[in-house]
Write a protein that holds these residues in place. Sequence first.
Motif, PDB file in Angstrom:
ATOM      1  N   ILE A  53     -14.237  22.935  55.267  1.00  0.00           N
ATOM      2  CA  ILE A  53     -14.502  23.924  56.340  1.00  0.00           C
ATOM      3  C   ILE A  53     -13.616  23.430  57.536  1.00  0.00           C
ATOM      4  CG2 ILE A  53     -16.784  24.525  55.718  1.00  0.00           C
ATOM      5  CD1 ILE A  53     -17.482  22.485  58.171  1.00  0.00           C
ATOM      6  N   GLY A  54     -12.970  24.551  57.988  1.00  0.00           N
ATOM      7  CA  GLY A  54     -12.005  24.190  58.990  1.00  0.00           C
ATOM      8  C   GLY A  54     -12.534  24.838  60.290  1.00  0.00           C
ATOM      9  N   PRO A  55     -11.414  24.757  61.221  1.00  0.00           N
ATOM     10  CA  PRO A  55     -11.823  25.325  62.922  1.00  0.00           C
ATOM     11  C   PRO A  55     -12.302  26.515  63.102  1.00  0.00           C
ATOM     12  CG  PRO A  55      -9.551  24.866  62.612  1.00  0.00           C
ATOM     13  CD  PRO A  55     -10.065  24.538  60.991  1.00  0.00           C
ATOM     14  N   GLU A  78     -11.747  19.753  57.583  1.00  0.00           N
ATOM     15  CA  GLU A  78     -10.176  19.707  57.682  1.00  0.00           C
ATOM     16  C   GLU A  78      -9.915  20.659  58.917  1.00  0.00           C
ATOM     17  OE1 GLU A  78      -8.097  22.225  55.068  1.00  0.00           O
ATOM     18  OE2 GLU A  78      -9.961  23.066  54.313  1.00  0.00           O
ATOM     19  N   SER A  79      -8.721  20.411  59.212  1.00  0.00           N
ATOM     20  CA  SER A  79      -8.055  21.140  60.499  1.00  0.00           C
ATOM     21  C   SER A  79      -7.461  22.439  60.055  1.00  0.00           C
ATOM     22  CB  SER A  79      -7.267  20.005  61.167  1.00  0.00           C
ATOM     23  OG  SER A  79      -5.982  20.016  60.517  1.00  0.00           O
ATOM     24  N   ASP A  80      -6.894  22.552  59.153  1.00  0.00           N
ATOM     25  CA  ASP A  80      -5.976  23.543  58.597  1.00  0.00           C
ATOM     26  C   ASP A  80      -4.741  23.743  59.306  1.00  0.00           C
ATOM     27  OD1 ASP A  80      -7.618  24.688  56.490  1.00  0.00           O
ATOM     28  OD2 ASP A  80      -8.732  25.989  57.986  1.00  0.00           O
ATOM     29  N   GLY A  81      -4.241  22.464  60.129  1.00  0.00           N
ATOM     30  CA  GLY A  81      -3.187  22.512  60.637  1.00  0.00           C
ATOM     31  C   GLY A  81      -3.046  22.863  62.096  1.00  0.00           C
ATOM     32  N   ILE A  82      -2.351  22.708  62.995  1.00  0.00           N
ATOM     33  CA  ILE A  82      -2.444  22.771  64.730  1.00  0.00           C
ATOM     34  C   ILE A  82      -2.544  24.239  64.894  1.00  0.00           C
ATOM     35  CG2 ILE A  82      -0.058  22.616  64.955  1.00  0.00           C
ATOM     36  CD1 ILE A  82      -3.085  20.953  67.225  1.00  0.00           C
ATOM     37  N   GLU A  83      -1.874  25.022  63.950  1.00  0.00           N
ATOM     38  CA  GLU A  83      -1.662  26.397  64.344  1.00  0.00           C
ATOM     39  C   GLU A  83      -2.972  27.038  64.222  1.00  0.00           C
ATOM     40  OE1 GLU A  83       0.645  28.457  65.718  1.00  0.00           O
ATOM     41  OE2 GLU A  83       1.630  26.233  66.032  1.00  0.00           O
ATOM     42  N   ALA A  84      -3.643  26.702  63.153  1.00  0.00           N
ATOM     43  CA  ALA A  84      -4.958  27.208  62.732  1.00  0.00           C
ATOM     44  C   ALA A  84      -6.005  26.715  64.058  1.00  0.00           C
ATOM     45  CB  ALA A  84      -5.568  26.653  61.658  1.00  0.00           C
ATOM     46  N   VAL A  85      -5.921  25.687  64.449  1.00  0.00           N
ATOM     47  CA  VAL A  85      -6.684  25.227  65.390  1.00  0.00           C
ATOM     48  C   VAL A  85      -6.424  26.045  66.720  1.00  0.00           C
ATOM     49  CG1 VAL A  85      -6.842  23.131  67.178  1.00  0.00           C
ATOM     50  CG2 VAL A  85      -6.918  22.659  64.640  1.00  0.00           C
ATOM     51  N   LYS A  86      -5.083  26.124  67.194  1.00  0.00           N
ATOM     52  CA  LYS A  86      -4.931  27.014  68.056  1.00  0.00           C
ATOM     53  C   LYS A  86      -5.530  28.450  67.875  1.00  0.00           C
ATOM     54  CE  LYS A  86      -0.249  25.026  69.224  1.00  0.00           C
ATOM     55  NZ  LYS A  86       1.184  25.351  69.462  1.00  0.00           N
ATOM     56  N   TRP A  87      -5.491  29.251  66.914  1.00  0.00           N
ATOM     57  CA  TRP A  87      -6.045  30.199  66.626  1.00  0.00           C
ATOM     58  C   TRP A  87      -7.511  30.328  66.723  1.00  0.00           C
ATOM     59  CZ3 TRP A  87      -9.246  31.582  62.487  1.00  0.00           C
ATOM     60  CH2 TRP A  87      -9.642  33.102  62.553  1.00  0.00           C
TER      61      TRP A  87
END
Length: 130
Positions: A53-55, A78-87
């Motif tokens: 599961i991601g952000p 998981e984070s799914d990467g910084i762009e996913a975190v921002k979104w």
Amino acid sequence: MNEISRKVLKHYQIRKTRKQKEEFCKFLVDELKQYGCMDYVKEYDEVVSYFTIGPSIGKEEEVTHLVKQVSMDKLLMESDGIEAVKWAIDNDDYIVALKNEITMVASLKNQSYSEVERILDQNFSKLIKK
């Protein structure tokens, strides 16, 4: 479960070589991406070890649904990467995103933050020991 999934599962049950297991896992990932996990959570739950599961939990219905359906011992973060975190959280703070994921899981599973954190840590430890 769709017809293709049934055929693959039958094939997988008959032939269990390492290469075929890898092929099956790739197929399963493609199926999840194509159809989404909302329709087949129970079927996938029978054949996979973990779900990540991601952000976007709480923002995307599919992720929230998955957390509600799957037992805690099958969840990984998981984070799914910084762009996913921002979104997902309108912020690029990775730690805030991870804490938000734990908070959301705790709420959905009606468990304490510390209990969810402990179980997720335990799941990850089991995975890397395999």
